[in-house]
Design a protein around this motif. Structure first.
Motif, short mmCIF file in Angstrom:
data_model
loop_
_atom_site.label_atom_id
_atom_site.label_comp_id
_atom_site.label_asym_id
_atom_site.label_seq_id
_atom_site.Cartn_x
_atom_site.Cartn_y
_atom_site.Cartn_z
N ASN A 58 -12.54 5.53 -7.13
CA ASN A 58 -11.37 6.03 -7.85
C ASN A 58 -10.08 5.85 -7.05
O ASN A 58 -9.30 6.77 -6.87
N LYS A 59 -9.87 4.62 -6.58
CA LYS A 59 -8.67 4.30 -5.82
C LYS A 59 -7.47 4.20 -6.75
O LYS A 59 -7.56 3.64 -7.83
N SER A 60 -6.36 4.71 -6.29
CA SER A 60 -5.10 4.61 -7.02
C SER A 60 -4.66 3.16 -7.09
O SER A 60 -4.84 2.40 -6.14
N ASP A 61 -4.08 2.75 -8.21
CA ASP A 61 -3.54 1.39 -8.34
C ASP A 61 -2.25 1.21 -7.56
O ASP A 61 -1.87 0.09 -7.24
N SER A 62 -1.58 2.30 -7.23
CA SER A 62 -0.26 2.19 -6.61
C SER A 62 -0.21 2.59 -5.14
O SER A 62 0.85 2.55 -4.53
N SER A 63 -1.36 2.99 -4.56
CA SER A 63 -1.37 3.37 -3.14
C SER A 63 -2.79 3.21 -2.60
O SER A 63 -3.70 2.81 -3.30
N ASP A 64 -2.95 3.58 -1.32
CA ASP A 64 -4.28 3.53 -0.69
C ASP A 64 -5.04 4.83 -0.86
O ASP A 64 -6.06 5.04 -0.22
N LEU A 65 -4.58 5.73 -1.72
CA LEU A 65 -5.28 6.99 -1.96
C LEU A 65 -6.51 6.75 -2.83
O LEU A 65 -6.48 5.94 -3.75
N ALA A 66 -7.57 7.47 -2.54
CA ALA A 66 -8.80 7.38 -3.33
C ALA A 66 -9.53 8.71 -3.24
O ALA A 66 -9.29 9.51 -2.33
N GLU A 67 -10.44 8.92 -4.17
CA GLU A 67 -11.24 10.14 -4.15
C GLU A 67 -12.23 10.13 -2.99
O GLU A 67 -12.48 11.15 -2.36
N SER A 68 -12.80 8.96 -2.71
CA SER A 68 -13.77 8.82 -1.63
C SER A 68 -13.67 7.44 -1.00
O SER A 68 -13.30 6.47 -1.67
N PHE A 69 -14.06 7.38 0.27
CA PHE A 69 -14.17 6.12 1.00
C PHE A 69 -15.56 6.07 1.60
O PHE A 69 -16.06 7.07 2.10
N SER A 132 -14.77 18.29 9.45
CA SER A 132 -13.76 18.90 8.57
C SER A 132 -12.42 18.77 9.27
O SER A 132 -12.27 19.16 10.44
N SER A 133 -11.45 18.20 8.57
CA SER A 133 -10.13 18.00 9.15
C SER A 133 -9.07 18.12 8.07
O SER A 133 -9.39 18.36 6.90
N THR A 134 -7.83 17.95 8.46
CA THR A 134 -6.73 17.93 7.51
C THR A 134 -5.88 16.69 7.74
O THR A 134 -5.92 16.08 8.80
N SER A 135 -5.13 16.34 6.72
CA SER A 135 -4.22 15.21 6.78
C SER A 135 -3.04 15.50 5.88
O SER A 135 -3.17 16.24 4.90
N SER A 136 -1.91 14.92 6.18
CA SER A 136 -0.74 15.09 5.31
C SER A 136 -0.83 14.14 4.14
O SER A 136 -1.13 12.95 4.31
N ASN A 137 -0.58 14.66 2.94
CA ASN A 137 -0.59 13.81 1.76
C ASN A 137 0.80 13.19 1.56
O ASN A 137 1.69 13.39 2.40
N ILE A 138 1.00 12.50 0.47
CA ILE A 138 2.27 11.81 0.24
C ILE A 138 3.44 12.77 0.06
O ILE A 138 4.59 12.37 0.16
N TYR A 139 3.15 14.05 -0.16
CA TYR A 139 4.19 15.06 -0.31
C TYR A 139 4.36 15.88 0.98
O TYR A 139 4.98 16.93 0.98
N ASN A 140 3.79 15.38 2.08
CA ASN A 140 3.80 16.06 3.39
C ASN A 140 3.14 17.43 3.34
O ASN A 140 3.50 18.34 4.08
#
Length: 163
Positions: A58-69, A132-140
């Motif tokens: 379920n990768k986004s068409d407009s970015s490298d975001l996806a539900e899973s890798f 378990s970790s965290t990351s900043s999303n596109i909205y910081n």
């Protein structure tokens, strides 16, 4: 946008991931693409490093975001394979943890390492390293990320046993 293919595609169960780990690279790729996973990138094996192929769900068409890798690691010199799957939903993370426990795996270690929670589960033949970790999303905004690294007990002990 990320979840538009849900009716046609399928995120993987732990059982399916363990089946992929038994496959060679070509069969693993065919299996994943049949489940609507998309190829992202690959690197050839080099001296001392396994090759790898990464797929997205379920990768986004407009970015490298996806539900899973999912990254499939393989060797040119042996049948040794490893899998790493990253998920971004608590529901899928809990499903994987429950499946690991249902396979009879025991939690053998847990610690904080590099600002992440690291848990190691071990079964009769397989080790699961859950991070378990965290990351900043596109909205910081900080978002949770979970990854599960899967290797044979022998492979894990040989390469990470003293960590």
């Amino acid at each position: 946008m990320l979840f538009s293919n849900n009716a046609l595609s399928q995120n993987l169960t732990l059982s399916q991931i363990l089946e992929i780990k038994k496959k060679d690279l070509g069969n693993a790729e065919e299996y994943l693409t049949s489940k609507s996973w998309e190829f992202l990138d690959a690197y050839e094996p080099t001296d001392g490093n396994m090759g790898r192929a990464t797929f997205t769900y379920n990768k986004s068409d407009s970015s490298d975001l996806a539900e899973s890798f999912l990254t499939y690691f393989y060797s040119e010199y042996s049948s040794k394979t490893r899998i790493k799957i990253q998920v971004n939903t608590k529901i899928k993370y809990n499903e994987y943890i429950n499946s690991i426990k249902n396979y009879g795996c025991r939690l053998i270690d847990s610690k904080i390492k590099d600002g992440r929670i690291l848990k190691i589960y071990r079964g009769a033949t397989t080790t699961f390293e859950v991070t378990s970790s965290t990351s900043s999303n596109i909205y910081n905004e900080e978002t949770a990320i979970w990854s599960i690294f899967i290797a044979s007990n022998e492979d894990y002990d040989l390469n990470w046993g003293d960590d």
